[in-house]
Design an enzyme around this catalytic site. Structure first.
Site, PDB file in Angstrom:
ATOM      1  N   THR A  46       7.828   4.828 -12.662  1.00  0.00           N
ATOM      2  CA  THR A  46       7.760   4.975 -14.112  1.00  0.00           C
ATOM      3  C   THR A  46       9.159   5.092 -14.737  1.00  0.00           C
ATOM      4  OG1 THR A  46       7.694   7.389 -14.095  1.00  0.00           O
ATOM      5  CG2 THR A  46       5.577   6.246 -13.868  1.00  0.00           C
ATOM      6  N   GLU A  65      12.544  -3.842  -4.978  1.00  0.00           N
ATOM      7  CA  GLU A  65      11.570  -4.141  -6.030  1.00  0.00           C
ATOM      8  C   GLU A  65      12.189  -3.999  -7.413  1.00  0.00           C
ATOM      9  OE1 GLU A  65       7.918  -1.874  -5.962  1.00  0.00           O
ATOM     10  OE2 GLU A  65       7.074  -3.060  -7.599  1.00  0.00           O
ATOM     11  N   GLU A  98      10.160   7.461 -16.536  1.00  0.00           N
ATOM     12  CA  GLU A  98      10.667   8.836 -16.368  1.00  0.00           C
ATOM     13  C   GLU A  98      11.379   8.966 -15.015  1.00  0.00           C
ATOM     14  OE1 GLU A  98       7.504   8.156 -17.307  1.00  0.00           O
ATOM     15  OE2 GLU A  98       7.704   8.749 -19.404  1.00  0.00           O
ATOM     16  N   SER A 152       0.959   3.704  -3.257  1.00  0.00           N
ATOM     17  CA  SER A 152       0.383   4.768  -4.078  1.00  0.00           C
ATOM     18  C   SER A 152      -0.983   5.209  -3.558  1.00  0.00           C
ATOM     19  CB  SER A 152       0.215   4.288  -5.516  1.00  0.00           C
ATOM     20  OG  SER A 152       1.410   3.744  -5.990  1.00  0.00           O
ATOM     21  N   SER A 170      -1.924  -3.856  -5.970  1.00  0.00           N
ATOM     22  CA  SER A 170      -1.980  -5.162  -6.632  1.00  0.00           C
ATOM     23  C   SER A 170      -2.345  -6.241  -5.621  1.00  0.00           C
ATOM     24  CB  SER A 170      -0.628  -5.511  -7.259  1.00  0.00           C
ATOM     25  OG  SER A 170      -0.288  -4.552  -8.228  1.00  0.00           O
ATOM     26  N   GLY A 209       0.834  -1.205   0.000  1.00  0.00           N
ATOM     27  CA  GLY A 209       0.000   0.000   0.000  1.00  0.00           C
ATOM     28  C   GLY A 209       0.860   1.243   0.000  1.00  0.00           C
TER      29      GLY A 209
HETATM   30  C1  LIG Z   1       0.472  -2.811 -13.007  1.00  0.00           C
HETATM   31  C2  LIG Z   1       0.659  -1.874 -11.862  1.00  0.00           C
HETATM   32  C3  LIG Z   1       0.731  -2.365 -10.578  1.00  0.00           C
HETATM   33  C4  LIG Z   1       0.876  -1.507  -9.507  1.00  0.00           C
HETATM   34  N1  LIG Z   1       0.886  -2.051  -8.245  1.00  0.00           N
HETATM   35  C5  LIG Z   1       1.008  -1.222  -7.191  1.00  0.00           C
HETATM   36  C6  LIG Z   1       0.964  -1.756  -5.861  1.00  0.00           C
HETATM   37  O1  LIG Z   1       0.829  -2.970  -5.658  1.00  0.00           O
HETATM   38  N2  LIG Z   1       1.035  -0.897  -4.827  1.00  0.00           N
HETATM   39  C7  LIG Z   1       1.165   0.448  -5.003  1.00  0.00           C
HETATM   40  O2  LIG Z   1       1.242   1.170  -4.020  1.00  0.00           O
HETATM   41  N3  LIG Z   1       1.196   0.999  -6.252  1.00  0.00           N
HETATM   42  C8  LIG Z   1       1.110   0.191  -7.339  1.00  0.00           C
HETATM   43  N4  LIG Z   1       1.135   0.716  -8.613  1.00  0.00           N
HETATM   44  C9  LIG Z   1       1.186   2.180  -8.774  1.00  0.00           C
HETATM   45  C10 LIG Z   1       2.498   2.690  -9.339  1.00  0.00           C
HETATM   46  O3  LIG Z   1       3.535   2.589  -8.397  1.00  0.00           O
HETATM   47  C11 LIG Z   1       2.241   4.147  -9.777  1.00  0.00           C
HETATM   48  O4  LIG Z   1       1.276   4.116 -10.806  1.00  0.00           O
HETATM   49  C12 LIG Z   1       3.489   4.820 -10.273  1.00  0.00           C
HETATM   50  O5  LIG Z   1       4.413   5.009  -9.224  1.00  0.00           O
HETATM   51  C13 LIG Z   1       3.169   6.173 -10.942  1.00  0.00           C
HETATM   52  O6  LIG Z   1       2.401   6.966 -10.101  1.00  0.00           O
HETATM   53  P1  LIG Z   1       1.052   7.645 -10.629  1.00  0.00           P
HETATM   54  O7  LIG Z   1       0.222   6.594 -11.277  1.00  0.00           O
HETATM   55  O8  LIG Z   1       0.451   8.405  -9.492  1.00  0.00           O
HETATM   56  O9  LIG Z   1       1.499   8.631 -11.757  1.00  0.00           O
HETATM   57  P2  LIG Z   1       2.103  10.102 -11.565  1.00  0.00           P
HETATM   58  O10 LIG Z   1       3.144  10.067 -10.506  1.00  0.00           O
HETATM   59  O11 LIG Z   1       0.980  11.058 -11.405  1.00  0.00           O
HETATM   60  O12 LIG Z   1       2.808  10.326 -12.948  1.00  0.00           O
HETATM   61  C14 LIG Z   1       2.097  10.720 -14.121  1.00  0.00           C
HETATM   62  C15 LIG Z   1       3.119  10.920 -15.233  1.00  0.00           C
HETATM   63  O13 LIG Z   1       4.017  11.985 -14.885  1.00  0.00           O
HETATM   64  C16 LIG Z   1       5.357  11.530 -14.931  1.00  0.00           C
HETATM   65  N5  LIG Z   1       6.113  12.160 -13.853  1.00  0.00           N
HETATM   66  C17 LIG Z   1       5.760  12.277 -12.552  1.00  0.00           C
HETATM   67  N6  LIG Z   1       6.729  12.876 -11.850  1.00  0.00           N
HETATM   68  C18 LIG Z   1       7.740  13.128 -12.719  1.00  0.00           C
HETATM   69  C19 LIG Z   1       9.031  13.716 -12.588  1.00  0.00           C
HETATM   70  N7  LIG Z   1       9.471  14.162 -11.410  1.00  0.00           N
HETATM   71  N8  LIG Z   1       9.815  13.784 -13.695  1.00  0.00           N
HETATM   72  C20 LIG Z   1       9.384  13.330 -14.897  1.00  0.00           C
HETATM   73  N9  LIG Z   1       8.150  12.755 -15.089  1.00  0.00           N
HETATM   74  C21 LIG Z   1       7.354  12.671 -14.009  1.00  0.00           C
HETATM   75  C22 LIG Z   1       5.283  10.031 -14.716  1.00  0.00           C
HETATM   76  O14 LIG Z   1       6.411   9.381 -15.263  1.00  0.00           O
HETATM   77  C23 LIG Z   1       4.013   9.693 -15.462  1.00  0.00           C
HETATM   78  O15 LIG Z   1       4.270   9.561 -16.846  1.00  0.00           O
HETATM   79  C24 LIG Z   1       0.980  -0.116  -9.704  1.00  0.00           C
HETATM   80  C25 LIG Z   1       0.901   0.397 -10.999  1.00  0.00           C
HETATM   81  C26 LIG Z   1       0.752  -0.457 -12.060  1.00  0.00           C
HETATM   82  C27 LIG Z   1       0.664   0.123 -13.439  1.00  0.00           C
END
Ligand SMILES: Cc1cc2nc3c(=O)[nH]c(=O)nc-3n(C[C@H](O)[C@H](O)[C@H](O)COP(=O)(O)OP(=O)(O)OC[C@H]3O[C@@H](n4cnc5c(N)ncnc54)[C@H](O)[C@@H]3O)c2cc1C
Length: 379
Positions: A361, A237, A363, A122, A154, A120
């Protein structure tokens, strides 16, 4: 750096392959990756935690042997989803930072495949910028009371427990008010709501916490110092070989599919060079992952090296899936028969989209490589 495996390591790899051939030979190609039964079989052989110290019940081997196991299991698409998160992320953090009571309670359960964990981290407003988490944990006597929401969690619908990142001090600078709690996902006040992904799969969830009571003894590490555990946890991870080998089976199947086409088939001729390029990259990705395991075996802490491996492996998954989809053509889009190769390509293609998001990500990985690896300024 020497990537020669020892005779013992090679024998271990062959033993795992024999086991996998026997176990997975008759199973359907599209199978559930979350299997407590399969994890139990590994536990009985002492194959969970083989890289942990013996004093905690582990196998006493090193990071390289642990990597060999993951390479074989994940490369064969074995159903390791029940124990992988606990083995890869939760247990190493507990071994380093947990209390004696926490280690005594959780480590044997993880080793015996009696417990699975969700992560937990995000939240709707907190993903890449994880230090901004807002889920509150307020101390009340011997408990914390937790309120807030996680997202993209997840396997929360199937896991037993959750590794939860909470805010314990809203007044401190954001990196300095975070604490990690371990809690039972059946605790009163937790609601898990499914999120269905574009491949029509139920992999992740939203998780809501309303006045959930967690014993304070379930806090891992010091109060408000959870950020430092979290950074390490993310490195665990990202360090794995899972990313690059996660699509290796599809690569092998794609090569076999192209070999099976008539010699003058247009897809056969077109695919040659793309598959050759992917083969080079697959080898490169494996070497990047080997470097991370080798560093760990030398007592070094991989950091930007783990990000390089994670980023390269997940972007390779996408290139691989895109190439396979182009090769099967319209069959890939239309396939419904779960046993068909085209259907597996279709599903892999859809799920590979998220590979460069989960675990941080691309990025963010590039930012880490630029700053920590190359010493370049933050933008
Ligand atoms: C298949 C899958 C499984 C997952 N499982 C888990 C889980 O079990 N537990 C959990 O807690 N989370 C989980 N996640 C969440 C995952 O960790 C987040 O989606 C990820 O860290 C991105 O955060 P966000 O979705 O809030 O996107 P944001 O952080 O809002 O990012 C949006 C976009 O902006 C870009 N961006 C953001 N900040 C910057 C920066 N400083 N510089 C350049 N670009 C930037 C990002 O690269 C992205 O393209 C999972 C996600 C996926 C897809």
């Amino acid at each position: 750096m020497d990537f020669q495996f020892t005779a013992e390591q090679t024998a271990l790899r062959h033993e795992v392959r024999r086991f996998l051939d026997e176990e997975l030979g008759d199973q359907p190609a599209e199978r559930d990756s979350f299997s407590p039964e399969f994890s139990k079989k590994l536990a009985k052989r002492g194959w969970i935690g083989i890289g942990w110290p013996r004093e905690y019940g582990g196998g006493g081997m090193g990071p390289v042997e642990q990597m060999i196991f993951r390479e074989e299991f994940v490369g064969a698409d074995a159903p390791v989803g029940y124990h992988l998160t606990a083995e890869r992320q939760v247990a190493p953090s507990l071994l380093l930072h947990g209390s004696d009571e926490q280690r005594a309670e959780y480590i044997p359960q993880i080793l015996n495949a009696d417990i699975s964990f969700a992560l937990g981290l995000s939240e709707p407003g907190s993903g890449s910028d994880l230090a901004s988490v807002a889920t509150r944990a307020v101390r009340d006597g011997d408990d914390y009371v937790v309120n807030g929401q996680k997202i993209w969690t997840s396997l929360a619908q199937r896991a037993d427990a959750i590794w939860l990142v909470t805010r314990t001090n809203p007044d401190a600078p954001k990196h300095k008010g975070i604490s990690i709690l371990l809690l039972d996902l059946k605790s009163p006040g937790i609601e898990v709501r499914p999120l269905i992904n574009m491949a029509d799969g139920h992999g992740f969830n939203e998780v809501f916490f309303t006045d959930v009571r967690v014993p304070a003894r379930n806090r891992v590490g010091e109060e408000d110092r959870g950020w430092y555990l979290l950074v390490e946890h993310l490195d665990f991870e990202r360090s794995g070989i899972e990313r690059i080998v996660g699509t290796r089976k599809l690569f092998d199947e794609t090569v076999a599919y192209v070999q099976s086409l008539p010699a003058n088939h247009v897809a056969r001729r077109r695919a040659r060079l793309a598959l050759a390029q992917l083969a080079i990259e697959l080898d490169l990705g494996r070497l990047l992952a080997y470097r991370v395991a080798w560093m760990q075996s030398q007592g070094l802490v991989p950091n930007y090296e783990a990000s390089i491996s994670k980023m390269f492996g997940t972007e390779w998954q996408q290139r691989m899936s895109r190439t396979a989809l182009a090769i099967v053509g319209l069959d890939g889009a239309a396939a419904r028969d779960s046993s068909s190769f085209a259907r597996r390509v279709q599903r892999q293609y859809l799920s590979s989209v998220s590979a460069t998001i989960g675990g941080g990500t691309s990025e963010i990985q590039r930012n880490i490589i630029a700053t920590r690896g190359l010493g370049l300024p933050r933008s």
